[in-house]
Design a protein around this motif. Structure first.
Motif, PDB file in Angstrom:
ATOM      1  N   LYS A  44     -59.286  39.511  78.777  1.00  0.00           N
ATOM      2  CA  LYS A  44     -58.814  40.181  77.564  1.00  0.00           C
ATOM      3  C   LYS A  44     -59.589  39.681  76.337  1.00  0.00           C
ATOM      4  O   LYS A  44     -59.024  39.281  75.328  1.00  0.00           O
ATOM      5  N   GLU A  45     -60.931  39.726  76.452  1.00  0.00           N
ATOM      6  CA  GLU A  45     -61.796  39.151  75.429  1.00  0.00           C
ATOM      7  C   GLU A  45     -61.762  39.941  74.120  1.00  0.00           C
ATOM      8  O   GLU A  45     -62.167  39.430  73.082  1.00  0.00           O
ATOM      9  N   TYR A  46     -61.303  41.187  74.168  1.00  0.00           N
ATOM     10  CA  TYR A  46     -61.347  42.019  72.968  1.00  0.00           C
ATOM     11  C   TYR A  46     -59.939  42.317  72.433  1.00  0.00           C
ATOM     12  O   TYR A  46     -59.764  43.247  71.653  1.00  0.00           O
ATOM     13  N   SER A  47     -58.955  41.536  72.875  1.00  0.00           N
ATOM     14  CA  SER A  47     -57.583  41.699  72.403  1.00  0.00           C
ATOM     15  C   SER A  47     -57.051  40.363  71.928  1.00  0.00           C
ATOM     16  O   SER A  47     -57.481  39.307  72.393  1.00  0.00           O
ATOM     17  N   LEU A  48     -56.089  40.420  71.007  1.00  0.00           N
ATOM     18  CA  LEU A  48     -55.474  39.187  70.537  1.00  0.00           C
ATOM     19  C   LEU A  48     -54.630  38.568  71.633  1.00  0.00           C
ATOM     20  O   LEU A  48     -53.887  39.253  72.332  1.00  0.00           O
ATOM     21  N   SER A  49     -54.745  37.265  71.778  1.00  0.00           N
ATOM     22  CA  SER A  49     -53.958  36.536  72.768  1.00  0.00           C
ATOM     23  C   SER A  49     -52.540  36.318  72.254  1.00  0.00           C
ATOM     24  O   SER A  49     -52.239  36.518  71.071  1.00  0.00           O
ATOM     25  N   THR A  50     -51.673  35.878  73.161  1.00  0.00           N
ATOM     26  CA  THR A  50     -50.294  35.579  72.776  1.00  0.00           C
ATOM     27  C   THR A  50     -50.245  34.497  71.702  1.00  0.00           C
ATOM     28  O   THR A  50     -49.405  34.537  70.796  1.00  0.00           O
ATOM     29  N   ALA A  51     -51.149  33.518  71.802  1.00  0.00           N
ATOM     30  CA  ALA A  51     -51.176  32.425  70.818  1.00  0.00           C
ATOM     31  C   ALA A  51     -51.432  32.962  69.415  1.00  0.00           C
ATOM     32  O   ALA A  51     -50.786  32.542  68.444  1.00  0.00           O
ATOM     33  N   SER A  52     -52.372  33.900  69.277  1.00  0.00           N
ATOM     34  CA  SER A  52     -52.670  34.474  67.965  1.00  0.00           C
ATOM     35  C   SER A  52     -51.485  35.283  67.448  1.00  0.00           C
ATOM     36  O   SER A  52     -51.120  35.198  66.273  1.00  0.00           O
ATOM     37  N   LYS A  53     -50.870  36.060  68.332  1.00  0.00           N
ATOM     38  CA  LYS A  53     -49.725  36.873  67.923  1.00  0.00           C
ATOM     39  C   LYS A  53     -48.569  35.991  67.449  1.00  0.00           C
ATOM     40  O   LYS A  53     -47.906  36.299  66.453  1.00  0.00           O
ATOM     41  N   ASN A  54     -48.327  34.882  68.175  1.00  0.00           N
ATOM     42  CA  ASN A  54     -47.246  33.974  67.775  1.00  0.00           C
ATOM     43  C   ASN A  54     -47.545  33.309  66.436  1.00  0.00           C
ATOM     44  O   ASN A  54     -46.647  33.092  65.617  1.00  0.00           O
ATOM     45  N   THR A  55     -48.828  32.976  66.213  1.00  0.00           N
ATOM     46  CA  THR A  55     -49.222  32.379  64.932  1.00  0.00           C
ATOM     47  C   THR A  55     -48.939  33.340  63.779  1.00  0.00           C
ATOM     48  O   THR A  55     -48.419  32.947  62.732  1.00  0.00           O
ATOM     49  N   LEU A  56     -49.278  34.594  63.985  1.00  0.00           N
ATOM     50  CA  LEU A  56     -49.049  35.603  62.941  1.00  0.00           C
ATOM     51  C   LEU A  56     -47.554  35.845  62.731  1.00  0.00           C
ATOM     52  O   LEU A  56     -47.097  36.045  61.608  1.00  0.00           O
ATOM     53  N   LYS A  57     -46.807  35.818  63.825  1.00  0.00           N
ATOM     54  CA  LYS A  57     -45.362  36.061  63.733  1.00  0.00           C
ATOM     55  C   LYS A  57     -44.653  34.973  62.928  1.00  0.00           C
ATOM     56  O   LYS A  57     -43.650  35.226  62.269  1.00  0.00           O
ATOM     57  N   ASP A  58     -45.188  33.742  62.985  1.00  0.00           N
ATOM     58  CA  ASP A  58     -44.528  32.610  62.333  1.00  0.00           C
ATOM     59  C   ASP A  58     -44.920  32.436  60.863  1.00  0.00           C
ATOM     60  O   ASP A  58     -44.448  31.508  60.211  1.00  0.00           O
ATOM     61  N   LEU A  59     -45.789  33.297  60.347  1.00  0.00           N
ATOM     62  CA  LEU A  59     -46.209  33.154  58.952  1.00  0.00           C
ATOM     63  C   LEU A  59     -45.043  33.412  57.994  1.00  0.00           C
ATOM     64  O   LEU A  59     -44.305  34.381  58.151  1.00  0.00           O
ATOM     65  N   SER A  60     -44.901  32.527  57.018  1.00  0.00           N
ATOM     66  CA  SER A  60     -43.829  32.704  56.026  1.00  0.00           C
ATOM     67  C   SER A  60     -44.368  33.289  54.719  1.00  0.00           C
ATOM     68  O   SER A  60     -43.618  33.881  53.943  1.00  0.00           O
ATOM     69  N   GLU A  61     -45.663  33.092  54.462  1.00  0.00           N
ATOM     70  CA  GLU A  61     -46.296  33.623  53.262  1.00  0.00           C
ATOM     71  C   GLU A  61     -47.525  34.435  53.645  1.00  0.00           C
ATOM     72  O   GLU A  61     -48.030  34.342  54.763  1.00  0.00           O
ATOM     73  N   LYS A  62     -48.023  35.225  52.705  1.00  0.00           N
ATOM     74  CA  LYS A  62     -49.166  36.088  52.978  1.00  0.00           C
ATOM     75  C   LYS A  62     -50.456  35.284  53.092  1.00  0.00           C
ATOM     76  O   LYS A  62     -50.716  34.373  52.323  1.00  0.00           O
ATOM     77  N   VAL A  63     -51.277  35.648  54.075  1.00  0.00           N
ATOM     78  CA  VAL A  63     -52.614  35.083  54.257  1.00  0.00           C
ATOM     79  C   VAL A  63     -53.629  36.142  53.830  1.00  0.00           C
ATOM     80  O   VAL A  63     -53.563  37.286  54.286  1.00  0.00           O
ATOM     81  N   THR A  64     -54.553  35.751  52.962  1.00  0.00           N
ATOM     82  CA  THR A  64     -55.567  36.683  52.472  1.00  0.00           C
ATOM     83  C   THR A  64     -56.910  36.368  53.122  1.00  0.00           C
ATOM     84  O   THR A  64     -57.384  35.233  53.080  1.00  0.00           O
ATOM     85  N   VAL A  65     -57.512  37.392  53.732  1.00  0.00           N
ATOM     86  CA  VAL A  65     -58.824  37.256  54.364  1.00  0.00           C
ATOM     87  C   VAL A  65     -59.829  38.045  53.537  1.00  0.00           C
ATOM     88  O   VAL A  65     -59.725  39.273  53.413  1.00  0.00           O
ATOM     89  N   ASN A  66     -60.773  37.357  52.939  1.00  0.00           N
ATOM     90  CA  ASN A  66     -61.842  38.000  52.172  1.00  0.00           C
ATOM     91  C   ASN A  66     -63.108  38.020  53.012  1.00  0.00           C
ATOM     92  O   ASN A  66     -63.667  36.956  53.329  1.00  0.00           O
ATOM     93  N   VAL A  67     -63.542  39.212  53.378  1.00  0.00           N
ATOM     94  CA  VAL A  67     -64.707  39.377  54.258  1.00  0.00           C
ATOM     95  C   VAL A  67     -65.920  39.707  53.399  1.00  0.00           C
ATOM     96  O   VAL A  67     -65.975  40.771  52.771  1.00  0.00           O
ATOM     97  N   TYR A  68     -66.894  38.812  53.369  1.00  0.00           N
ATOM     98  CA  TYR A  68     -68.106  39.000  52.569  1.00  0.00           C
ATOM     99  C   TYR A  68     -69.235  39.469  53.490  1.00  0.00           C
ATOM    100  O   TYR A  68     -70.060  38.683  53.943  1.00  0.00           O
TER     101      TYR A  68
END
Length: 511
Positions: A44-68
């Motif tokens: 599943k190299e092109y899909s988010l793993s369970t670990a990533s999904k759980n990390t996102l689920k546990d966020l309490s505040e917004k994370v900003t990603v600036n792509v340059y």
């Protein structure tokens, strides 16, 4: 009548074509509004793993990603941009409003370029073909991850194979910075490459335990002790012991035998032998040889030669502890000139094959010798000790020059790893065998009690080595290839001949 049939046929065909176009258009509209990807790759190299999904689920505040990312990039980097955009769409989807992604092209904004330089995102130079000649152009391929007052930078994204790991670890680091601070102790300068790589994923603090200053457990959870070549004093051991007793985790990478460039082997006394034995692991003074080994290149006179070298032990999937998440998914790692461990308290982490043996006391590292193994058996190459641990100094005199007023005699949830080899992460080997770094980084996460990233890091790291075969099995395969195809052709020909004869007989019988 015929004309009516034709008209009806063409009318039905037109309706069918319009219906198909309408369905395709509807699916495209839904695809834009509803993001989903089907990933049929094994890992599943092109899909988010369970670990990533759980990390996102546990966020309490917004994370900003600036792509340059620059708008005009060479063609070979367009797939990189597309894959990054696709993965970030998944992050936004599973972030449920907690992930904000901004795409920014610095173009000719000099103030922004200066700001990016201060952040560590470089302006890259590319050679592109325009008007039948190469021209030099510049651009950006970096991003930042911001959370409250914390920021992590991915300076250059050229290889997307590790993008999910880099992205999720960046999010975890800005959310919980302390969990990624690691202490490093080594007097050797042969680990520059692995240190450089570790510093991209962890906050590495190089410490000196020989000064006798107690370590601050609040600063970092894990400590890596690498290649102790001069015997440590009692105060250095006390520093390590108390770090463990107060909740710190330590990974010891130690050589029982030193090997120099001339392939001369000499015993190495670290001063840690008695303390580690007290914890439950004893280092033998032999080296392990294994039939599962790597091919090594050596110089002989004016030429180089390659040889299967049993002293470079290659551990495959069966050699890693299946009940330890840090190594259960690993497929290979190579441990050159590795020692053996006796374990009285703890569990094996890495073991050799059943076709391994120990070197004699007078170790001969000559690669051109006849390697004939005797007393074949499995050997422990690495061990883990967990749970309650008693201090080495519990019933002993403490070092006189140390401040012992806060002495702690027991660790309730200790975590100690002992690997009977330090060479496997040296500059000579860590780039040559990618599984070695993965093993080290996975163990650091395990020491930090953060095992969520381990499965992500192992994606795409594969070494599907052939199983070791006996001479009889090799002969069977060889002669099977030589005579097997011929036998199959003969059998098929015989079947066809018999079938044709039967068919001819039936025809004659009917006539």
């Amino acid at each position: 009548m015929l004309n009516n049939i034709k008209k009806k046929y063409f009318a039905n065909s037109a309706v069918a074509i319009i219906a198909v176009i309408g369905i395709v258009a509807l699916l495209n509209i839904l695809a834009v509004e509803i993001f989903h990807r089907f990933d049929i790759t094994q890992d599943k190299e092109y899909s988010l793993s369970t670990a990533s999904k759980n990390t996102l689920k546990d966020l309490s505040e917004k994370v900003t990603v600036n792509v340059y990312f620059s708008e005009k990039l060479p063609p070979e980097y367009l797939t990189v941009r597309q894959k990054v955009e696709d993965m970030l769409k998944e992050y936004k989807t599973y972030g449920k409003g907690k992930i904000e992604v901004n795409y920014i092209d610095p173009k000719d904004d000099e103030d922004m370029k200066q700001e990016l330089m201060m952040k560590g995102i470089p302006e890259l130079q590319f050679n592109v073909m325009e008007k039948d000649q190469f021209q030099l152009t510049t651009g950006y391929l970096g991003l930042t991850v911001d959370y409250l007052d914390q920021e992590e930078v991915l300076p250059v994204i050229e290889d997307t194979s590790a993008f999910e790991y880099d992205m999720t670890s960046a999010i975890k680091k800005v959310v919980d910075p302390q969990n990624y601070s690691v202490g490093w102790f080594s007097k050797s300068e042969t680990y520059t490459e692995v240190l450089k790589e570790l510093k991209t994923n962890y906050k590495i603090s190089e410490v000196d335990i020989t000064e006798g200053k107690l370590l601050d457990n609040a600063q970092y959870k894990a400590l890596i002790v690498v290649a102790v070549e001069e015997e440590l004093t009692d105060k250095s051991k006390y520093v390590l012991d108390q770090f463990i007793m107060k909740g710190g985790s330590v990974m010891f990478l130690l050589d029982a035998v030193k090997v120099d460039q001339g392939l001369q082997a000499t015993p190495n006394k670290t001063g840690l032998e008695e303390m580690l034995a007290g914890y439950g692991v004893t280092m033998k003074k032999n080296l392990v040889l294994d039939s599962s080994s790597e091919i090594a290149t050596f110089q002989g006179g004016y030429t180089n030669f390659m040889v299967q070298y049993p002293y470079w032990v290659k551990v495959q999937k069966d050699g890693f502890a299946s009940d330890n998440a840090a190594v259960s998914q690993l497929e290979s790692a190579t441990f050159p000139w590795v020692g053996a461990l006796d374990i009285s308290n703890g569990k094996p982490l890495v073991i050799s094959t059943k076709k391994s043996w120990l070197s004699p006391e007078a170790i001969d590292l000559n690669p051109q010798q006849d390697f004939a193994g005797q007393n074949l058996s499995q050997n422990n190459l690495a061990a883990v000790i967990t749970g309650q641990l008693n201090s080495f100094y519990k019933d002993k005199d403490k070092p006189a020059e140390m401040d012992t007023k806060d002495f702690k005699d027991t660790a309730e949830n200790g975590r100690v790893v002992v690997v009977a080899d330090a060479d496997f992460i040296s500059d000579m080997f860590v780039g040559q065998f990618p599984g070695n770094y993965v093993f080290l980084a996975n163990m650091i996460d395990w020491l930090n009690q953060d095992e969520s990233l381990i499965a992500i890091r192992s994606k795409g790291i594969s070494d599907r080595a052939l199983k070791t075969l006996t001479d009889q099995q090799k002969a069977s395969i060889k002669y099977g290839n030589i005579f097997g195809l011929t036998a199959i052709v003969i059998v098929i020909g015989a079947i066809r001949f018999i079938t044709r004869r039967k068919r001819i007989r039936k025809i004659k019988f009917k006539l």
